[in-house]
Design a protein around this motif. Structure first.
Motif, PDB file in Angstrom:
ATOM      1  N   ALA A   1      26.254  -5.058   8.870  1.00 13.56           N
ATOM      2  CA  ALA A   1      27.393  -4.821   7.844  1.00 13.56           C
ATOM      3  C   ALA A   1      28.672  -4.491   8.436  1.00 13.56           C
TER       4      ALA A   1
ATOM      5  N   ALA B   1      34.519  -2.480   4.295  1.00 13.79           N
ATOM      6  CA  ALA B   1      33.298  -3.387   4.942  1.00 13.79           C
ATOM      7  C   ALA B   1      32.948  -4.487   5.014  1.00 13.79           C
ATOM      8  N   TYR B   2      33.104  -4.894   5.989  1.00 12.40           N
ATOM      9  CA  TYR B   2      32.099  -6.166   5.634  1.00 12.40           C
ATOM     10  C   TYR B   2      31.427  -6.592   6.308  1.00 12.40           C
ATOM     11  N   GLN B   3      30.699  -7.845   5.026  1.00 13.62           N
ATOM     12  CA  GLN B   3      29.474  -8.354   6.007  1.00 13.62           C
ATOM     13  C   GLN B   3      29.272  -9.563   6.733  1.00 13.62           C
TER      14      GLN B   3
END
Length: 135
Positions: free
Chosen positions: A90, A37-39
């Protein structure tokens, strides 16, 4: 999900901060699938509103395989970000290797209709036991 390192870039008064995290619970290493995941936080440091119109990602896995992804907006939106405000979202990225990297750009417009690119900093996708590729 734990917070990984933050990667930042500023272009034309738009600050982009990305924080990737490995998702062990969604990954299947035995099946050859690793998921992150990346925010993302986009901060408008300019004196007027900006709108995120489109994105471009370049995703590279540990074998050097490159995939380019382009599309309108982010997560189905084309947000307008007021001066001094930020927009956060996200998303995620699956890979067929246990590490890789992502880099890209957001295509923005300002209040006068001028288009410009805001850099998305290169960031590393690593499992907790992998060597960190980017600093």
């Amino acid at each position: 999900m734990h917070d990984g390192p933050a990667y930042t870039a500023e272009t034309n008064g738009v600050l982009v901060r990305v924080r990737p995290s490995y998702l062990a619970g969604q990954s299947d290493p035995e099946g050859g699938r690793w998921v992150w995941a990346y925010q993302v936080e986009i901060v408008n440091l300019t004196g007027g509103p900006v709108q995120l119109m489109a994105r471009r990602w370049v995703i590279t896995d540990a074998h050097g395989h490159v995939e380019e992804v382009r599309g309108p907006g982010v997560v189905g939106e084309q947000p307008v970000i007021a001066p001094g405000d930020s927009y956060a979202y996200a998303s995620g990225c699956p890979l067929g290797t246990n590490s890789g990297s992502m880099v890209g750009a957001y295509y923005m417009t300002d209040a006068d209709g001028r288009s410009f690119e805001a850099a998305i900093p290169a960031f590393s996708l690593d499992t907790p036991d992998a060597r960190r590729v980017l600093n």
